[in-house]
Design a protein around this motif. Structure first.
Motif, PDB file in Angstrom:
ATOM      1  N   LEU B  20       0.835  -1.209   0.000  1.00 22.58           N
ATOM      2  CA  LEU B  20       0.000   0.000   0.000  1.00 22.58           C
ATOM      3  C   LEU B  20       0.868   1.256   0.000  1.00 22.58           C
ATOM      4  O   LEU B  20       0.547   2.244  -0.675  1.00 22.58           O
ATOM      5  CB  LEU B  20      -0.912   0.014   1.238  1.00 22.58           C
ATOM      6  CG  LEU B  20      -2.191  -0.837   1.175  1.00 22.58           C
ATOM      7  CD1 LEU B  20      -2.954  -0.730   2.484  1.00 22.58           C
ATOM      8  CD2 LEU B  20      -3.084  -0.390   0.022  1.00 22.58           C
ATOM      9  N   ALA B  21       1.966   1.193   0.749  1.00 18.90           N
ATOM     10  CA  ALA B  21       2.878   2.342   0.784  1.00 18.90           C
ATOM     11  C   ALA B  21       3.469   2.586  -0.601  1.00 18.90           C
ATOM     12  O   ALA B  21       3.597   3.735  -1.048  1.00 18.90           O
ATOM     13  CB  ALA B  21       3.978   2.100   1.814  1.00 18.90           C
ATOM     14  N   ASP B  22       3.805   1.507  -1.288  1.00 17.60           N
ATOM     15  CA  ASP B  22       4.341   1.643  -2.653  1.00 17.60           C
ATOM     16  C   ASP B  22       3.316   2.297  -3.581  1.00 17.60           C
ATOM     17  O   ASP B  22       3.651   3.130  -4.419  1.00 17.60           O
ATOM     18  CB  ASP B  22       4.728   0.272  -3.212  1.00 17.60           C
ATOM     19  CG  ASP B  22       5.977  -0.287  -2.520  1.00 17.60           C
ATOM     20  OD1 ASP B  22       6.683   0.509  -1.862  1.00 17.60           O
ATOM     21  OD2 ASP B  22       6.224  -1.504  -2.625  1.00 17.60           O
ATOM     22  N   GLU B  23       2.042   1.894  -3.395  1.00 14.50           N
ATOM     23  CA  GLU B  23       0.979   2.488  -4.219  1.00 14.50           C
ATOM     24  C   GLU B  23       0.846   3.982  -3.949  1.00 14.50           C
ATOM     25  O   GLU B  23       0.425   4.746  -4.809  1.00 14.50           O
ATOM     26  CB  GLU B  23      -0.365   1.809  -3.922  1.00 14.50           C
ATOM     27  CG  GLU B  23      -0.513   0.423  -4.512  1.00 14.50           C
ATOM     28  CD  GLU B  23      -1.811  -0.241  -4.072  1.00 14.50           C
ATOM     29  OE1 GLU B  23      -2.738   0.467  -3.648  1.00 14.50           O
ATOM     30  OE2 GLU B  23      -1.872  -1.492  -4.123  1.00 14.50           O
ATOM     31  N   GLY B  24       1.185   4.365  -2.720  1.00  6.58           N
ATOM     32  CA  GLY B  24       1.049   5.779  -2.341  1.00  6.58           C
ATOM     33  C   GLY B  24       2.130   6.666  -2.948  1.00  6.58           C
ATOM     34  O   GLY B  24       2.034   7.893  -2.869  1.00  6.58           O
ATOM     35  N   GLY B  25       3.132   6.035  -3.548  1.00  7.44           N
ATOM     36  CA  GLY B  25       4.181   6.828  -4.190  1.00  7.44           C
ATOM     37  C   GLY B  25       5.367   7.069  -3.273  1.00  7.44           C
ATOM     38  O   GLY B  25       5.377   6.673  -2.109  1.00  7.44           O
ATOM     39  N   ARG B  26       6.326   7.737  -3.850  1.00 10.15           N
ATOM     40  CA  ARG B  26       7.587   7.990  -3.144  1.00 10.15           C
ATOM     41  C   ARG B  26       7.344   8.795  -1.869  1.00 10.15           C
ATOM     42  O   ARG B  26       6.563   9.738  -1.854  1.00 10.15           O
ATOM     43  CB  ARG B  26       8.495   8.793  -4.066  1.00 10.15           C
ATOM     44  CG  ARG B  26       9.906   8.285  -4.060  1.00 10.15           C
ATOM     45  CD  ARG B  26      10.681   9.014  -5.120  1.00 10.15           C
ATOM     46  NE  ARG B  26      12.049   9.254  -4.639  1.00 10.15           N
ATOM     47  CZ  ARG B  26      12.976   9.819  -5.362  1.00 10.15           C
ATOM     48  NH1 ARG B  26      12.686  10.237  -6.570  1.00 10.15           N
ATOM     49  NH2 ARG B  26      14.176   9.983  -4.886  1.00 10.15           N
ATOM     50  N   GLY B  27       8.006   8.379  -0.827  1.00  8.36           N
ATOM     51  CA  GLY B  27       7.914   9.130   0.426  1.00  8.36           C
ATOM     52  C   GLY B  27       6.777   8.685   1.321  1.00  8.36           C
ATOM     53  O   GLY B  27       6.633   9.175   2.444  1.00  8.36           O
ATOM     54  N   THR B  28       5.920   7.784   0.821  1.00  2.62           N
ATOM     55  CA  THR B  28       4.815   7.286   1.653  1.00  2.62           C
ATOM     56  C   THR B  28       5.355   6.246   2.630  1.00  2.62           C
ATOM     57  O   THR B  28       5.938   5.245   2.220  1.00  2.62           O
ATOM     58  CB  THR B  28       3.708   6.646   0.782  1.00  2.62           C
ATOM     59  OG1 THR B  28       3.276   7.597  -0.170  1.00  2.62           O
ATOM     60  CG2 THR B  28       2.533   6.205   1.640  1.00  2.62           C
ATOM     61  N   THR B  29       5.177   6.507   3.901  1.00  7.45           N
ATOM     62  CA  THR B  29       5.700   5.598   4.921  1.00  7.45           C
ATOM     63  C   THR B  29       4.606   4.648   5.405  1.00  7.45           C
ATOM     64  O   THR B  29       3.408   4.865   5.135  1.00  7.45           O
ATOM     65  CB  THR B  29       6.214   6.398   6.132  1.00  7.45           C
ATOM     66  OG1 THR B  29       5.083   7.067   6.721  1.00  7.45           O
ATOM     67  CG2 THR B  29       7.263   7.419   5.722  1.00  7.45           C
ATOM     68  N   LEU B  30       5.028   3.631   6.148  1.00  4.81           N
ATOM     69  CA  LEU B  30       4.029   2.726   6.735  1.00  4.81           C
ATOM     70  C   LEU B  30       3.144   3.483   7.717  1.00  4.81           C
ATOM     71  O   LEU B  30       1.952   3.200   7.847  1.00  4.81           O
ATOM     72  CB  LEU B  30       4.723   1.563   7.442  1.00  4.81           C
ATOM     73  CG  LEU B  30       5.402   0.535   6.549  1.00  4.81           C
ATOM     74  CD1 LEU B  30       5.885  -0.652   7.378  1.00  4.81           C
ATOM     75  CD2 LEU B  30       4.469   0.047   5.460  1.00  4.81           C
TER      76      LEU B  30
END
Lengths: 139, 86
Positions: B20-30
């Motif tokens: 899910l974090a990857d889907e949120g794009g760069r800089g999206t943390t857990l």
């Protein structure tokens, strides 16, 4: 007060559709501390043709109305109780009714329904007595 | 700096959160993912509560329904009490 009713699929569906008498009855019984059990399988059947907002209202009621309770199927005993009822309904499979009857027998609560006739063919197949109270203002 | 801590979760769940974090794009943390999930959960609960309250408010504003339900409730309680004593 350890007394209550088990709501059936037609009643849950009517409630979700905004039947004001059913809704007010639920509020009324809750105020009197009467437990209203909603079997999970029955709920699944009852809500299948409801819209999202209607389902939200039913779920919100289960979560926030004190004496309305979801009866889950999360243990082997709960599963077995449904299975024992379902065995008698094999000719006319009715999982919604099977879970209502299983909860009714387990808790000793009668069934609350808006349509008594919905229960006639079910009760005719069962070896046990299951009491049914119809939501009716005619008598 | 905000205090941070460690929580133990099954690896499969961590992997799903990472996805899910990857889907949120760069800089999206857990932490961002968990905060978003919490927000969605709260929004869902609020929506359900509001929908239920609206239903009960509509019924309570219907005098005919209130009168009928009161009569039925009395009979329903009597029915239970009769069973209990018999």
């Amino acid at each position: 007060m350890n007394i209550g009713y088990v709501l059936d699929d037609v009643t849950i569906n009517e409630f979700g559709r905004g039947n004001t008498v059913v809704t007010q009855l639920i509020a009324n019984l809750d105020a009197r501390a009467i437990r209203m059990s909603i079997p999970a399988v029955t709920l699944a059947v009852a809500q299948h043709d409801l819209g999202d907002a209607q389902i939200d209202a039913v779920h919100g009621t289960i979560k926030f109305v004190e004496h309305v309770r979801l009866e889950a199927v999360s243990t082997l005993d709960e599963t077995q109780r449904i299975s024992e009822v379902y065995a008698y309904l094999a000719d006319q499979p009715d999982p919604a009714a099977a879970h209502v009857v299983a909860v009714s027998r387990h808790l000793g609560f009668p069934v609350l329904t808006t349509n008594r006739k919905r229960w006639d063919p079910v009760l005719a197949q069962l070896p046990w007595t299951v009491e049914v109270f119809e939501i009716s203002d005619t008598d | 700096m905000t205090d941070v801590t460690t929580i133990k979760v099954p690896k499969a769940l961590r992997d799903e959160l990472n996805a899910l974090a990857d889907e949120g794009g760069r800089g999206t943390t857990l932490a961002d993912v968990l905060a978003q999930l919490l927000e969605e959960h709260r929004a869902k609960v609020t929506r359900e509560r509001n929908a239920a309250e609206a239903l009960f408010a509509k019924a309570a504003a219907d005098p005919d329904a209130v009168a009928k339900a009161d009569r039925i409730a009395r009979r329903a309680v009597e029915f239970l009490q009769t069973r209990k004593t018999s």
